[in-house]
Design a protein around this motif. Structure first.
Motif, PDB file in Angstrom:
ATOM      1  N   SER A 196       0.814  -1.225   0.000  1.00 46.02           N
ATOM      2  CA  SER A 196       0.000   0.000   0.000  1.00 46.02           C
ATOM      3  C   SER A 196       0.842   1.268   0.000  1.00 46.02           C
ATOM      4  O   SER A 196       0.349   2.353   0.335  1.00 46.02           O
ATOM      5  CB  SER A 196      -0.977   0.024   1.182  1.00 46.02           C
ATOM      6  N   ASP A 234      -4.188   0.992   3.370  1.00 45.92           N
ATOM      7  CA  ASP A 234      -4.565  -0.426   3.464  1.00 45.92           C
ATOM      8  C   ASP A 234      -5.447  -0.863   2.301  1.00 45.92           C
ATOM      9  O   ASP A 234      -6.556  -1.362   2.481  1.00 45.92           O
ATOM     10  CB  ASP A 234      -5.270  -0.691   4.800  1.00 45.92           C
ATOM     11  N   LYS A 283      -5.603  -3.320   0.293  1.00 48.34           N
ATOM     12  CA  LYS A 283      -6.088  -4.701   0.215  1.00 48.34           C
ATOM     13  C   LYS A 283      -6.557  -5.240   1.559  1.00 48.34           C
ATOM     14  O   LYS A 283      -6.881  -6.424   1.677  1.00 48.34           O
ATOM     15  CB  LYS A 283      -4.986  -5.603  -0.337  1.00 48.34           C
ATOM     16  N   GLY A 284      -6.574  -4.404   2.572  1.00 45.30           N
ATOM     17  CA  GLY A 284      -7.027  -4.848   3.887  1.00 45.30           C
ATOM     18  C   GLY A 284      -6.028  -5.720   4.618  1.00 45.30           C
ATOM     19  O   GLY A 284      -6.380  -6.378   5.609  1.00 45.30           O
ATOM     20  N   ALA A 326      -5.220  -4.511   8.303  1.00 46.28           N
ATOM     21  CA  ALA A 326      -6.342  -4.782   9.206  1.00 46.28           C
ATOM     22  C   ALA A 326      -6.368  -6.262   9.588  1.00 46.28           C
ATOM     23  O   ALA A 326      -6.595  -6.612  10.752  1.00 46.28           O
ATOM     24  CB  ALA A 326      -7.654  -4.374   8.551  1.00 46.28           C
ATOM     25  N   LYS A 327      -6.112  -7.134   8.608  1.00 43.72           N
ATOM     26  CA  LYS A 327      -6.093  -8.570   8.885  1.00 43.72           C
ATOM     27  C   LYS A 327      -4.942  -8.927   9.818  1.00 43.72           C
ATOM     28  O   LYS A 327      -5.094  -9.753  10.717  1.00 43.72           O
ATOM     29  CB  LYS A 327      -5.965  -9.356   7.575  1.00 43.72           C
TER      30      LYS A 327
END
Length: 199
Positions: A35, A142, A144-145, A148-149
């Motif tokens: 990112s 973020d 692609k997340g 957070a994952k």
């Protein structure tokens, strides 16, 4: 015998004609954290170069993972294999006059060095560009997340968080993306290529 008028007209026409695009190929390797903006920057630059008549290919890391390196994991050895495969393809394209933009994390310095050495051995231009976006900003974006994952315990081995990222010590160019638009960063990279006689 050519008249002075004809000569002057020809000179004026030549001056008005757009310059032919540089036909030298090169690999521009954009390394940075997830990112960081590598792929966005690569596609913005590719659009500008194509508009100028250059032959351009973007070797996106995610697409390569799907089609060229399917089955590889994220161990250090597999990451090295993935990077050197991309480097091989990039050099082949660049040696045939293509501007190759490779937005690939390539977290380990020795892997990037191996790609550089392959290019050097073939006499092909290789430019390492560090998209130096701080991890805090990357985690905010973020795309692609992944961050957070990782924070939720659903992912491990995230480059720059719980897996190493060896930032280039002396890249050809280091771009700071925070507080800047994509267009501004792409313009900086384009100007850099122009200085190198590649745009």
């Amino acid at each position: 015998m050519t008249s002075a008028t004809t000569t002057a007209a020809g000179t004026a026409a030549e001056a008005a004609a757009p310059a032919a695009p540089c036909e030298r190929g090169a690999t521009v390797w954009l390394t940075g954290l997830p990112s960081a903006g590598k792929t966005t920057l690569a596609f913005a630059l590719a659009e500008r170069l194509r508009a100028e008549g250059h032959r351009v290919e973007v070797l996106d890391g995610d697409e390569i993972r799907e089609f060229l390196s399917k089955g590889l994991g994220f161990s250090r050895e597999d990451r090295h294999t993935n990077v050197t495969r991309i480097g091989f393809v990039a050099e082949k394209l660049a040696s045939n006059g293509v501007k190759v933009l490779a937005p690939v994390i390539a977290p380990f310095a020795d892997s990037r060095a191996a790609v550089r050495e392959r290019h050097a051995a073939e006499g092909t231009a290789f430019l390492e560009v560090h998209v130096a976006t701080p991890v805090e900003l990357c985690s905010e974006r973020d795309v692609k997340g992944l961050y957070a994952k990782q924070a939720a315990g659903q992912l491990s081995g995230l480059t720059g968080v719980d897996d190493p990222y060896e930032a280039p010590r002396s890249p050809e160019l280091r771009i700071q993306t925070q507080g800047r638009t994509v267009a501004e960063s792409a313009a900086e990279l384009h100007a850099f290529l122009t200085e190198r006689g590649l745009a």
